[in-house]
Design a protein around this motif. Structure first.
Motif, PDB file in Angstrom:
ATOM      1  N   HIS A 154       0.871  -1.182   0.000  1.00 17.85           N
ATOM      2  CA  HIS A 154       0.000   0.000   0.000  1.00 17.85           C
ATOM      3  C   HIS A 154       0.903   1.226   0.000  1.00 17.85           C
ATOM      4  O   HIS A 154       1.331   1.709   1.043  1.00 17.85           O
ATOM      5  N   ASP A 155       1.221   1.692  -1.189  1.00 25.65           N
ATOM      6  CA  ASP A 155       2.222   2.735  -1.375  1.00 25.65           C
ATOM      7  C   ASP A 155       1.808   3.570  -2.587  1.00 25.65           C
ATOM      8  O   ASP A 155       1.385   3.009  -3.600  1.00 25.65           O
ATOM      9  N   PRO A 156       1.934   4.889  -2.529  1.00 28.15           N
ATOM     10  CA  PRO A 156       1.526   5.714  -3.668  1.00 28.15           C
ATOM     11  C   PRO A 156       2.353   5.448  -4.928  1.00 28.15           C
ATOM     12  O   PRO A 156       1.929   5.807  -6.026  1.00 28.15           O
ATOM     13  N   ALA A 175       2.999   2.460  -6.085  1.00 24.50           N
ATOM     14  CA  ALA A 175       2.649   1.126  -6.589  1.00 24.50           C
ATOM     15  C   ALA A 175       2.199   1.160  -8.046  1.00 24.50           C
ATOM     16  O   ALA A 175       2.543   0.262  -8.825  1.00 24.50           O
ATOM     17  N   VAL A 192      -4.588  -0.312 -10.231  1.00 24.12           N
ATOM     18  CA  VAL A 192      -3.702  -0.269  -9.063  1.00 24.12           C
ATOM     19  C   VAL A 192      -3.920   1.027  -8.292  1.00 24.12           C
ATOM     20  O   VAL A 192      -3.929   1.028  -7.058  1.00 24.12           O
ATOM     21  N   THR A 193      -4.111   2.122  -8.989  1.00 27.31           N
ATOM     22  CA  THR A 193      -4.393   3.400  -8.325  1.00 27.31           C
ATOM     23  C   THR A 193      -5.675   3.304  -7.508  1.00 27.31           C
ATOM     24  O   THR A 193      -5.728   3.758  -6.364  1.00 27.31           O
ATOM     25  N   TYR A 214      -5.065   1.369  -4.358  1.00 28.36           N
ATOM     26  CA  TYR A 214      -4.364   2.190  -3.371  1.00 28.36           C
ATOM     27  C   TYR A 214      -5.312   3.193  -2.714  1.00 28.36           C
ATOM     28  O   TYR A 214      -5.321   3.352  -1.502  1.00 28.36           O
ATOM     29  N   ARG A 215      -6.146   3.839  -3.524  1.00 27.56           N
ATOM     30  CA  ARG A 215      -7.026   4.888  -3.006  1.00 27.56           C
ATOM     31  C   ARG A 215      -8.159   4.349  -2.146  1.00 27.56           C
ATOM     32  O   ARG A 215      -8.619   5.022  -1.235  1.00 27.56           O
ATOM     33  N   ASN A 264      -6.711  -0.151   2.415  1.00 33.32           N
ATOM     34  CA  ASN A 264      -5.609   0.158   3.322  1.00 33.32           C
ATOM     35  C   ASN A 264      -4.545  -0.925   3.311  1.00 33.32           C
ATOM     36  O   ASN A 264      -3.636  -0.907   4.134  1.00 33.32           O
ATOM     37  N   ASP A 306      -7.231  -7.086  -4.316  1.00 37.38           N
ATOM     38  CA  ASP A 306      -7.031  -6.162  -3.203  1.00 37.38           C
ATOM     39  C   ASP A 306      -7.906  -6.605  -2.037  1.00 37.38           C
ATOM     40  O   ASP A 306      -8.716  -7.519  -2.166  1.00 37.38           O
TER      41      ASP A 306
END
Length: 147
Positions: free
Chosen positions: A18-20, A22, A54-55, A58-59, A62, A83
């Motif tokens: 969980h990383d911006p 990714a 993927v975005t 992430y958004r 968690n 996810d």
């Protein structure tokens, strides 16, 4: 002497934290894999759609995500993204929620899944673990291109 040729089918998997960053890592991975397998005709669409999915993971979650690229025997490429959130968004869910409405013209987001409808040949989603003991297993969203 016998020559060994690479198989027509293959699978690559990537675990994403969980990383911006990714989505960028996923795009670079998709580009590298498709370049190495000589699939330039689908590269732009797969890179774009993977980045959008993927975005969204992430958004809207968690936790981590997992990306899988699978070349199918008939030449199609299937991209799957797991996810930890159980909700299946449109257009991946069953009808009547299988189409995403257009985003407002002045909105800052909401166009990513519309791109799936535009550029993928087919798509879908499955909730994972909907039993009492399986809570929190998430979902798998997928799309295919290259038909």
């Amino acid at each position: 002497m016998r020559t060994v040729s690479p198989p027509n089918t293959w699978t690559y998997a990537l675990r994403l934290p969980h990383d911006p960053r990714a989505a960028r890592v996923a795009r670079m991975t998709v580009r590298s894999v498709l370049d190495s397998h000589g699939r330039p005709e689908i590269l732009d669409a797969v890179e774009l759609l993977t980045s959008e999915m993927v975005t969204n993971a992430y958004r809207h979650t968690n936790g981590p995500a997992s990306l899988r690229l699978t070349a199918l025997a008939d030449g199609r490429l299937r991209v799957g993204l797991w996810d930890s959130h159980p909700r299946i968004p449109s257009p991946f869910g069953p009808p009547p929620h299988d189409r995403v409405p257009l985003a407002p013209a002045d909105g800052e987001g909401g166009r990513g899944l519309c791109l799936v409808q535009e550029y993928a040949d087919c798509w879908g989603g499955w909730p994972l673990g909907d039993g009492l003991l399986d809570r929190g297993a998430g979902k798998l969203l997928w799309f295919e291109v290259g038909r």
